[in-house]
Design an enzyme around this catalytic site. Sequence first.
Site, PDB file in Angstrom:
ATOM      1  N   ASP A  87       0.844  -1.191   0.000  1.00 30.48           N
ATOM      2  CA  ASP A  87       0.000   0.000   0.000  1.00 30.48           C
ATOM      3  C   ASP A  87       0.882   1.245   0.000  1.00 30.48           C
ATOM      4  O   ASP A  87       1.942   1.244  -0.630  1.00 30.48           O
ATOM      5  CB  ASP A  87      -0.944  -0.037   1.210  1.00 30.48           C
ATOM      6  CG  ASP A  87      -2.309   0.558   0.896  1.00 30.48           C
ATOM      7  OD1 ASP A  87      -2.390   1.800   0.796  1.00 30.48           O
ATOM      8  OD2 ASP A  87      -3.279  -0.198   0.759  1.00 30.48           O
ATOM      9  N   HIS A 115      -3.691   6.151   2.936  1.00 29.95           N
ATOM     10  CA  HIS A 115      -4.447   4.943   2.583  1.00 29.95           C
ATOM     11  C   HIS A 115      -3.944   3.711   3.335  1.00 29.95           C
ATOM     12  O   HIS A 115      -4.731   2.950   3.910  1.00 29.95           O
ATOM     13  CB  HIS A 115      -4.340   4.723   1.072  1.00 29.95           C
ATOM     14  CG  HIS A 115      -5.242   3.666   0.516  1.00 29.95           C
ATOM     15  ND1 HIS A 115      -4.881   2.345   0.449  1.00 29.95           N
ATOM     16  CD2 HIS A 115      -6.485   3.738  -0.026  1.00 29.95           C
ATOM     17  CE1 HIS A 115      -5.862   1.644  -0.106  1.00 29.95           C
ATOM     18  NE2 HIS A 115      -6.848   2.466  -0.403  1.00 29.95           N
ATOM     19  N   SER A 117     -11.430  -1.194  -1.053  1.00 34.77           N
ATOM     20  CA  SER A 117     -10.182  -1.270  -0.287  1.00 34.77           C
ATOM     21  C   SER A 117     -10.474  -1.657   1.155  1.00 34.77           C
ATOM     22  O   SER A 117      -9.847  -2.560   1.725  1.00 34.77           O
ATOM     23  CB  SER A 117      -9.462   0.083  -0.290  1.00 34.77           C
ATOM     24  OG  SER A 117      -8.750   0.309  -1.461  1.00 34.77           O
TER      25      SER A 117
END
Length: 517
Positions: free
Chosen positions: A85, A123, A317
């Site tokens: 990520d 994120h 996600s």
Amino acid sequence: MAERNHFSGTRLARRAFLITTATTLALATFANPVDAKKDKKSKTEPTPTVPITLGSMYSVVDQIGARTMWERGITGAGVNVAVIDTGVAPVDALSGPDKVIALVDLSAEAEIEEATYLDTYGHGTHMAGIIAGRTPGADPTTAEDHPEWFMGVAPDASLISVKVGDNSGAVDVSQVIAGVDWVIEHADELDIRVLNLSFGSDSLHSYLTDPMTYAVERAWKAGIVVVVAAGNDGLGEARLAVPANDPYMISVGGLEAASNSAFVIPDWATNGNMVRNPDIGAPGTSIESLRSPGSRADLEHPTARVGDDLFLGSGSSQAAAVTSGAAALLLQEQPSLTPDQVKAKLKRGADAGAVPFASEIYRGEGLLRVDVASSAPTFLATQLHPAALGTGSLHGSRGSASMTVLGITLEGEVTVLGNDWLGSSWTGSRWTGSRWTGSRWTDAEWMGSRWTGASWTGSRWTGSRWTGADWAGSRWTGAEWNEASWSGSRWTGSRWTGSSWSGSRWTGSSWSSAGWS
């Protein structure tokens, strides 16, 4: 339907994880218990010190049956989950002993001292929190009485952070493939059992030829459970993101909670086509997970903050991260399970009735229920799909998303390091562990291949470089770097000279889409 705000900017991913504002959330308080609590009427309910929303992790663990697993002592202990990520931030809920056990940085920021390993976008920290975050000192077996605690789905699992995205979320498929390769080559050393990949491209390659699907299949066949996001392209797309289109993977679609026991399909969810559908659905709307203070998402979306520590996000996600945590619970309880068996149990334990009136092209087998999956059978679990070959073009694997560096777009059969991409070197017996030796990968030094097994130790993780609310050092100002992170000696590949890429492989001028689901 909860309102949401997409990230904006020319270098941000079209499939960036979605942001929701705190004012749009439906609340489910203990004063009016929701359906999942009906069998516990005799128990005195605690007085909440914080609002309990349907997207809080307190609610999510009830929605998927994880709390039932915790009450049996199954909390993910001893299971290591790799997260490819945008890195992770050393916030309290990720800083406990044996929480983040290894870090690697393959991103454009790997040689920027203030940013190495850290989540400058926001994120990766969100995903890590959903999977295995835990308030220091919190006890999963008594967490029902403490809604103020933060707990991921598998609060005692450990994490390996593989950073590939920079502070804009920008990432090239060659970086993601390198991250998957790194995980495979270090799986035995770090005992990696699960890989979370909340990423997707709109590649038009078949799963049989796409280099990305070949990479994730190698991980699956190496014994790693790979969980991938189905995509956020909206209803009617009828095509899952890559690599979720690979039938071996656990593909997860995002759901929106109407209550703790009833869900609907959000309008951003990508649907399948009956040839390849999401395998299951999981909560993915207005999820409250860990905030990365001072990251780009944090600075650009201050209304998404929940208190000082949490942040709202929506997308497949988040649904994939929920499922990765569930896989860790199953593997603690039954360590001998193969990836195929984990997938079979999750699908057989899913609750189609929790997503009424929705076709399987949207919800797969139904809502993830890890407590039911725990006792689901594993017979006939072995998958026999044709194997991916990985012979398609690298540029085709990017789909409509090409990474832009210093105003120049990466195109053609060339990696992010500027090296020629030779498909034959990624297939069959030529793709071997020998390519990860020291700091070299595929015959070119990878700028971020250094990694550390020490979790949050040393000067990179403590002291003046992390202030808790912003990034220290002169390079980070607001949401932008004021010094080019791709310049001069920061690149060590043989095709990088001075401040420009040699040759004519870089064309165009914009970051158009891609990436984080």
